[in-house]
Design an enzyme around this catalytic site. Structure first.
Site, PDB file in Angstrom:
ATOM      1  N   CYS A   1      -7.135 -18.157  31.549  1.00  0.00           N
ATOM      2  CA  CYS A   1      -7.169 -18.201  30.088  1.00  0.00           C
ATOM      3  C   CYS A   1      -8.454 -17.582  29.525  1.00  0.00           C
ATOM      4  CB  CYS A   1      -6.986 -19.630  29.570  1.00  0.00           C
ATOM      5  SG  CYS A   1      -5.400 -20.328  30.040  1.00  0.00           S
TER       6      CYS A   1
ATOM      7  N   SER B   1       2.202 -25.790  31.491  1.00  0.00           N
ATOM      8  CA  SER B   1       2.147 -25.992  32.939  1.00  0.00           C
ATOM      9  C   SER B   1       1.121 -27.081  33.223  1.00  0.00           C
ATOM     10  CB  SER B   1       1.783 -24.701  33.675  1.00  0.00           C
ATOM     11  OG  SER B   1       0.545 -24.178  33.235  1.00  0.00           O
TER      12      SER B   1
ATOM     13  N   ARG C   1       4.373 -14.177  25.954  1.00  0.00           N
ATOM     14  CA  ARG C   1       3.874 -15.455  25.429  1.00  0.00           C
ATOM     15  C   ARG C   1       2.452 -15.289  24.912  1.00  0.00           C
ATOM     16  NH1 ARG C   1      -0.156 -16.620  28.568  1.00  0.00           N
ATOM     17  NH2 ARG C   1      -0.059 -16.250  30.810  1.00  0.00           N
ATOM     18  N   GLY C   2       2.007 -16.262  24.149  1.00  0.00           N
ATOM     19  CA  GLY C   2       0.626 -16.273  23.714  1.00  0.00           C
ATOM     20  C   GLY C   2      -0.308 -16.592  24.868  1.00  0.00           C
ATOM     21  N   GLY C   3      -1.584 -16.232  24.704  1.00  0.00           N
ATOM     22  CA  GLY C   3      -2.577 -16.587  25.700  1.00  0.00           C
ATOM     23  C   GLY C   3      -2.967 -15.434  26.599  1.00  0.00           C
ATOM     24  N   GLN C   4      -3.700 -15.760  27.661  1.00  0.00           N
ATOM     25  CA  GLN C   4      -4.273 -14.755  28.540  1.00  0.00           C
ATOM     26  C   GLN C   4      -3.695 -14.898  29.945  1.00  0.00           C
ATOM     27  OE1 GLN C   4      -8.534 -14.115  27.724  1.00  0.00           O
ATOM     28  NE2 GLN C   4      -8.345 -15.431  25.940  1.00  0.00           N
TER      29      GLN C   4
ATOM     30  N   ALA D   1      -2.071 -25.936  30.991  1.00  0.00           N
ATOM     31  CA  ALA D   1      -2.101 -24.740  30.150  1.00  0.00           C
ATOM     32  C   ALA D   1      -0.940 -24.767  29.172  1.00  0.00           C
ATOM     33  CB  ALA D   1      -2.032 -23.479  31.018  1.00  0.00           C
TER      34      ALA D   1
END
Length: 235
Positions: A191, A175, A85-88, A160
């Site tokens: 993030c 979430s 998925r995208g993000g951190q 998030a």
């Protein structure tokens, strides 16, 4: 400027409802990812319908495609899952409502940026139903609230967003912190943002159950994405 929740619409022209599935108990992360992969493939092939899947995970950390190793502060605290998925880095665990959103964007305008804006607006509208004013922030992913007291103010993250799109079908999702143990976020830099904190509905003095959060999410979702209908969870 974020669109007004009352005006933003990513509804299908044909009005077909989206499946609304809720899993009881904790769902293991790898099993959930495998189920999403299978469902997305079936949607792409025209063999399955769209679905929003609501669940809870046991305590764990996930690392999106932009995650920096230095943001994992305590690798031994909970299992760490690398994901597409995208993000951190983010945390999932009890008291947090995860909603995996598997929608066919071929039928919803093929606009990934607009889709993410729709997810933001969905969360913001749901939070409004608990009297919580929230919004996005420039340069920061997710949904945030401003907190103030005598001589201080800060912004904390309450939800998030991390999505992936394959052949215009979305998966992963959002979430929302309802009543998680906020100390569990301490094993990561959520993030990639260290100068802000995290919060929840309960932490904000808006006690809510997951069922109550689900009802708010369902009503807000329908306004933006169209009607929903009960569905079985993918697993």
């Amino acid at each position: 400027m974020l669109a007004d929740p009352l005006s933003l619409s990513l509804k299908r022209d044909d009005g077909v409802p989206v499946g609304w599935a809720v899993s009881e108990g904790y769902v293991e992360y790898e099993a959930a990812v495998q189920a999403m992969e299978a469902r997305v493939a079936a949607i792409v092939a025209g063999e399955a319908d769209e679905v929003v899947w609501l669940l809870e995970h046991p305590p764990l950390y996930t690392a999106g495609v932009s995650a920096r190793d230095g943001d994992l502060l305590d690798a031994g605290r909970f299992p760490v899952h690398r994901t597409g998925r995208g993000g951190q880095f983010t945390y999932h665990g009890p008291g947090q409502r995860v909603a995996y959103v598997m929608l066919d964007l071929n039928r919803r305008g093929r606009d990934v940026r607009g889709f993410v804006r729709g997810l933001e607006t969905w969360i913001i509208d749901a939070l409004n139903r608990f009297g919580v004013e929230a919004g996005p922030r420039e340069g920061r992913v997710g949904v945030w609230v401003e907190r103030k007291g005598p001589g201080w103010s800060r912004e904390d993250k309450i939800a998030a967003i991390g999505v992936k799109v394959r052949r215009w079908v979305s998966f992963h999702g959002i979430s929302l912190n309802v009543e998680p143990n906020l100390d569990h976020f301490g094993g990561i830099v959520p993030c990639g943002i260290s100068e802000h904190g995290v919060t929840s509905l309960v932490d904000l003095g808006r006690p809510a159950t997951l069922d109550e959060a689900d009802a708010a999410l369902k009503g807000a979702f329908s306004k933006i994405f169209g009607p929903v209908a009960p569905a079985d969870p993918p697993i």
